[in-house]
Each structure stands twice: as structure tokens, then as C-alpha cells.
Design a protein around this motif. Structure first.
Motif, short mmCIF file in Angstrom:
data_model
loop_
_atom_site.label_atom_id
_atom_site.label_comp_id
_atom_site.label_asym_id
_atom_site.label_seq_id
_atom_site.Cartn_x
_atom_site.Cartn_y
_atom_site.Cartn_z
N LEU A 287 0.67 -1.28 -0.12
CA LEU A 287 0.28 0.16 0.17
C LEU A 287 0.81 1.26 0.01
CD1 LEU A 287 -2.91 1.01 0.19
CD2 LEU A 287 -2.46 1.25 2.66
N LEU A 288 1.85 1.50 1.06
CA LEU A 288 2.77 2.42 0.97
C LEU A 288 3.62 2.82 -0.24
CD1 LEU A 288 3.70 2.27 4.60
CD2 LEU A 288 2.12 3.67 3.68
N PHE A 289 4.00 1.57 -0.83
CA PHE A 289 4.63 1.80 -2.02
C PHE A 289 3.92 2.33 -3.03
CE2 PHE A 289 6.79 0.11 -5.99
CZ PHE A 289 7.98 0.34 -5.93
N VAL A 290 2.69 1.63 -3.26
CA VAL A 290 1.86 2.30 -4.31
C VAL A 290 1.53 3.68 -4.16
CG1 VAL A 290 -0.27 2.00 -5.52
CG2 VAL A 290 1.05 0.09 -4.95
N ARG A 291 1.30 4.11 -3.04
CA ARG A 291 0.81 5.56 -2.49
C ARG A 291 2.06 6.27 -2.88
NH1 ARG A 291 -4.41 4.71 -3.17
NH2 ARG A 291 -5.74 4.12 -1.23
N PHE A 292 3.18 5.99 -2.37
CA PHE A 292 4.34 6.75 -2.53
C PHE A 292 4.76 6.99 -4.00
CE2 PHE A 292 6.88 5.86 1.72
CZ PHE A 292 5.60 6.12 2.37
N THR A 293 4.59 5.96 -4.75
CA THR A 293 4.97 6.09 -6.07
C THR A 293 3.82 7.10 -6.85
OG1 THR A 293 3.96 4.08 -6.68
CG2 THR A 293 6.25 4.10 -6.38
N SER A 294 2.73 6.99 -6.63
CA SER A 294 1.69 7.53 -7.27
C SER A 294 1.28 9.05 -6.71
CB SER A 294 0.15 6.78 -7.30
OG SER A 294 -0.27 6.64 -5.97
N GLU A 295 1.38 9.16 -5.28
CA GLU A 295 0.92 10.56 -4.81
C GLU A 295 2.20 11.12 -4.31
OE1 GLU A 295 -2.22 9.99 -1.81
OE2 GLU A 295 -3.01 8.30 -2.98
N GLY A 296 3.59 10.80 -4.47
CA GLY A 296 4.47 11.32 -3.90
C GLY A 296 4.94 11.14 -2.38
N ALA A 297 6.00 11.24 -1.95
CA ALA A 297 6.71 10.92 -0.74
C ALA A 297 7.97 11.64 -0.35
CB ALA A 297 6.74 9.49 -0.35
N ARG A 298 8.42 12.21 0.66
CA ARG A 298 9.61 12.87 0.87
C ARG A 298 10.54 11.67 1.00
NH1 ARG A 298 7.29 16.22 5.78
NH2 ARG A 298 6.55 14.25 6.21
N ARG A 299 11.85 12.13 1.35
CA ARG A 299 13.08 11.38 1.31
C ARG A 299 12.91 10.61 2.69
NH1 ARG A 299 18.38 14.81 -1.12
NH2 ARG A 299 17.60 14.93 -3.45
N PRO A 300 12.74 11.29 3.95
CA PRO A 300 12.46 10.59 5.27
C PRO A 300 11.40 9.34 5.01
CG PRO A 300 12.49 12.97 5.58
CD PRO A 300 12.34 12.67 4.15
N GLU A 301 10.41 9.52 4.34
CA GLU A 301 9.42 8.54 4.34
C GLU A 301 9.67 7.24 3.24
OE1 GLU A 301 5.76 11.95 4.82
OE2 GLU A 301 6.74 11.46 2.87
N TRP A 302 10.47 7.63 2.49
CA TRP A 302 11.12 6.60 1.54
C TRP A 302 12.20 5.81 2.19
CZ3 TRP A 302 9.42 4.22 -2.50
CH2 TRP A 302 8.79 4.82 -3.57
N PHE A 303 13.24 6.57 2.97
CA PHE A 303 13.82 5.84 3.58
C PHE A 303 13.18 4.99 5.02
CE2 PHE A 303 16.61 5.73 7.78
CZ PHE A 303 17.84 5.22 7.18
N GLY A 304 12.02 5.45 5.58
CA GLY A 304 11.63 4.70 6.42
C GLY A 304 11.17 3.27 5.88
N LEU A 305 10.37 3.47 4.57
CA LEU A 305 9.92 2.32 3.90
C LEU A 305 11.00 1.37 3.52
CD1 LEU A 305 7.19 0.99 2.62
CD2 LEU A 305 7.97 2.17 0.49
N LEU A 306 12.21 1.82 2.90
CA LEU A 306 13.15 1.12 2.50
C LEU A 306 13.84 0.37 3.93
CD1 LEU A 306 15.14 -0.11 0.35
CD2 LEU A 306 16.50 2.09 0.48
#
Length: 397
Positions: A287-306
Motif C-alpha cells: 500500500l505505501l509503495f503504491v501510494r508513495f509512487t503515485s502521490e509522492g513522498a519525501r525522502r525520510p518517508e522513502w527511507f523509512g519504507l526502505l
């Protein structure tokens, strides 16, 4: 090796022989699973059963990954799509579930199927599927209780809980028949069995391989004051749930956000949670990966997911760890149990990092200023209006 399936098989043998699978030191499963395993023991041996479960798990992996990726093929950039495909196929808790010959995939896929049916308005099918998921293995135990609160899903949740009672009462009826004792239909011994075997007196309840929050707390402060520690854990999970509710408020009880966040919370309330139970993080990762790629996310949020994905990918039980595999490739080091425990002590935090990352992203989205929605022509298709994010209805992932 039959591994965990072998333990369940022994429980089935004991259930058919005496009607009391709880007498085995290794049995902490549901009566419904005990009945199913008892019937299986009548027709095939444990080795063949283990092979069949492995095939079923592999089919569920392929079918589940396909069900996720197929609708996304035209909605995601090709590079993101292939990255998601690789992440799903290589997800360590999923591989560990297959290797351990566990029932986690059956429980997760059935729960996801139930939620998919609920989103389409097929509440009766959803209730039965969810009951089957929880009766096989209660990894999604919180879901029907969460769905009790909203009026739109209340009756589906009630029906699901009723099915859970019926399925397990039928199983205990079979146990009473095999035990030649009507008292075996009483569910209290099964509940006491689980409670007793998950107490601090059990060597696994505070063990580093147990990723449950209660186990972490036990290792930090010791095994004293068990009741107080249980209260602290439940209060902590309740506060986390309240934070989630605040972050995703307005998404609706049938949104994938509800399902994805409830899955890890369901595992957190259990006193026993092995590394392969982190397979319940998969819906939130997707869910978060799809939301991040479609709606955008900041670097800290991408780092948290990774970072959460890396933590969840460290443990390859029962075949050691990914860290040990890398060290074995570059040196002659042989992984020891101490090495395994060091990795376990870090990997258990994947669930917290992922959930908090999701909460912070959704909370930030709620604080964004509303964008005015342009007027729509009456000639526009109704489905386009209904499925529009601006209409306040969650779109399909």
C-alpha cells in the motif's frame, strides 16, 4: 523435514486419538485446525502432507503476487512495477513461511480475499472467508473487531465472528466424539492451553526469536510482573491503533488502509510472533509503495519504507539470515546461533518502523490544503466521479 507442518500433524494425530491435542507441549493452534489436521492424518502421512502444503504455499505466492501486480501494470511506471515485483517475490517472511511449511499464507490470502469481497459488497462471502482465515490461524484476529465499529461493516463483522464460533464448536464437537467425553466441547481448556504456553514460564515467551512486543519488553525488564507487562503491551498497541485511526481518518472502513494497518496490529497483540509472522506486513508495504509512487513522498518517508523492508529481509529462518549468507559468500565464516540472535534483535523492529512511517505519511497528507475540485459535466461517466479521490472514496490499489 516436515518442520512446523510436522508439529501440526502430530496435533492432528492426538486430536483423532484422544480428542485432546492441547496435551501436546507444542500445540497452541485452533480447534478448527486441529480437526482439519486430524482428518488429514487419516488419509496421508506427514511427509506427503508437507509436500502438499509447500505446493499450496507456492501457488498462493504466485497467485497473490499476480493478483497484486496485474491491476497495477497500467497504473505504475514500468520501473516501479518491476521493483515491486522483485520485492514481493524476495520478501523474506514469505520465503520463511514456505520454508517452515507454515499456514501463514493461507491465513493472509483468505483475509485479503475476505476484504476484497467486502469492498465489492459481498458481505456474506467476506464473513465466511475471514472466519476461515482466523480459524486456520488467528493472524488477522483484530480485523472483525475493528469492523464492528463502523455501521457499514458491523453486520459483516458479526457474521464473521459467528462463523468463527460455529467452525470451532464443530471442531470441538469432533474432539468430544473422539474423547468419548462431552466435556471436551468446552472451549475453556483450549484458551487456557494457549494462555499457559505463552506465559513467561515458557522458554519462547521472552526469547529473542519471538518478535512480539511482549517478548521485547520481557527481555528488557525481566520476567517479573507479567500482568503489568501485558497491560503495558496492550495499552501501547491501543495507543498505536488510536494514532493510526487519527492518521487515516476519512478513508472508510472498507479502504485498503484499514486492512493494511490492522494486519501488523493483530500480530502485535499476540504473546508469540515468530519472524515469519512479519508476512502480515506485506499489505502495508504494498500500500505505501503504491501510494508513495503515485502521490509522492519525501525522502525520510522513502527511507523509512526502505529501512523497514531491509529489517524484515534480514531473517531467513530456518536457513539463518541474509547477513550470514553474505558473510559466507565473502569469507569462510560459519554462522553461529549468537550471530542469528544478533540479527533477530534488530530485525524485530521492522514492524514498528513500517507502521510509524505509514502513520506519518498519512498524517502529513491530511494536513495538506484541500485542492478545489472542478465542476464535472453531467455527461461524464458516473464511475469516474465515484472512483475519484476527490470524491472522498478510496480508489482500488
Amino acid at each position: 523435514l516436515t518442520l512446523d507442518l510436522g508439529l501440526a500433524y502430530h496435533g492432528g494425530q492426538e486430536a483423532w486419538r484422544t480428542g485432546h491435542p492441547e496435551r501436546l507441549p507444542t500445540w497452541i493452534s485452533t480447534p478448527f485446525l486441529g480437526m482439519i489436521m486430524a482428518l488429514i492424518t487419516l488419509v496421508i502421512n506427514s511427509r506427503v502432507t508437507a509436500h502438499i502444503l509447500t505446493v499450496i504455499n507456492l501457488l498462493l505466492v504466485l497467485g497473490g503476487v499476480g493478483a497484486v501486480l496485474w491491476p497495477l501494470r497500467s497504473r505504475m511506471h514500468r520501473g516501479w512495477w518491476w521493483l515491486l515485483a522483485f520485492a514481493l517475490i524476495s520478501f523474506s517472511p514469505m520465503m520463511s513461511t514456505v520454508w517452515w511449511k507454515q499456514f501463514n499464507l493461507i491465513a493472509l490470502v483468505a483475509a485479503a480475499g475476505a476484504f476484497h469481497c467486502a469492498r465489492r459488497g459481498k458481505d456474506h462471502q467476506a464473513a465466511l472467508l475471514l472466519a476461515l482465515s482466523i480459524s486456520v490461524k488467528p493472524l488477522a484476529i483484530l480485523l472483525p473487531f475493528v469492523l464492528l465499529f463502523p455501521r457499514r461493516t458491523r453486520w459483516m463483522a458479526v457474521e464473521s465472528l459467528a462463523w468463527i464460533v460455529v467452525l470451532n464448536m464443530v471442531a470441538m464437537g469432533v474432539f468430544a466424539w473422539r474423547a468419548h467425553d462431552i466435556a471436551a466441547i468446552n472451549p475453556i481448556p483450549s484458551l487456557r492451553n494457549f494462555q499457559h504456553k505463552s506465559k513467561f514460564a515458557n522458554i519462547w515467551s521472552c526469547h529473542v526469536e519471538n518478535f512480539a512486543p511482549g517478548s521485547t519488553l520481557c527481555r528488557l525488564v525481566g520476567g517479573q510482573n507479567q500482568t503489568v507487562q501485558e497491560f503495558v503491551v496492550w495499552a501501547g498497541v491501543a495507543l498505536l491503533g488510536a494514532w493510526i485511526f487519527e492518521a487515516i481518518q476519512g478513508r472508510g472502513p472498507r479502504s485498503w488502509e484499514t486492512f493494511a494497518f490492522v494486519m501488523p496490529l493483530s500480530v502485535m497483540i499476540s504473546p508469540i510472533a515468530w519472524s515469519h509472522y512479519q508476512i502480515m506486513l506485506a499489505p502495508l508495504f504494498i500500500l505505501l509503495f503504491v501510494r508513495f509512487t503515485s502521490e509522492g513522498a519525501r525522502r525520510p518517508e522513502w527511507f523509512g519504507l526502505l529501512f523497514a523492508f531491509v529489517l524484515a529481509s534480514l531473517v531467513w529462518q530456518p536457513y539463518g539470515t541474509s547477513v550470514g549468507a553474505v558473510r559466507a559468500l565473502v569469507s569462510s565464516h560459519v554462522q553461529t546461533q549468537a550471530d542469528q540472535f544478533e540479527v533477530d534483535a534488530v530485525a524485530e523492529f521492522a514492524q514498528y518502523v513500517l507502521v510509524v512511517t505509514g502513520i506519518l505519511w498519512y498524517a502529513a497528507r491530511r494536513r495538506l490544503p484541500a485542492v478545489p475540485t472542478p465542476a464535472r459535466s453531467v455527461s461524464e461517466p458516473l464511475a469516474e466521479v465515484v472512483l475519484s479521490p476527490a470524491a472522498g472514496v478510496d480508489t482500488a490499489v
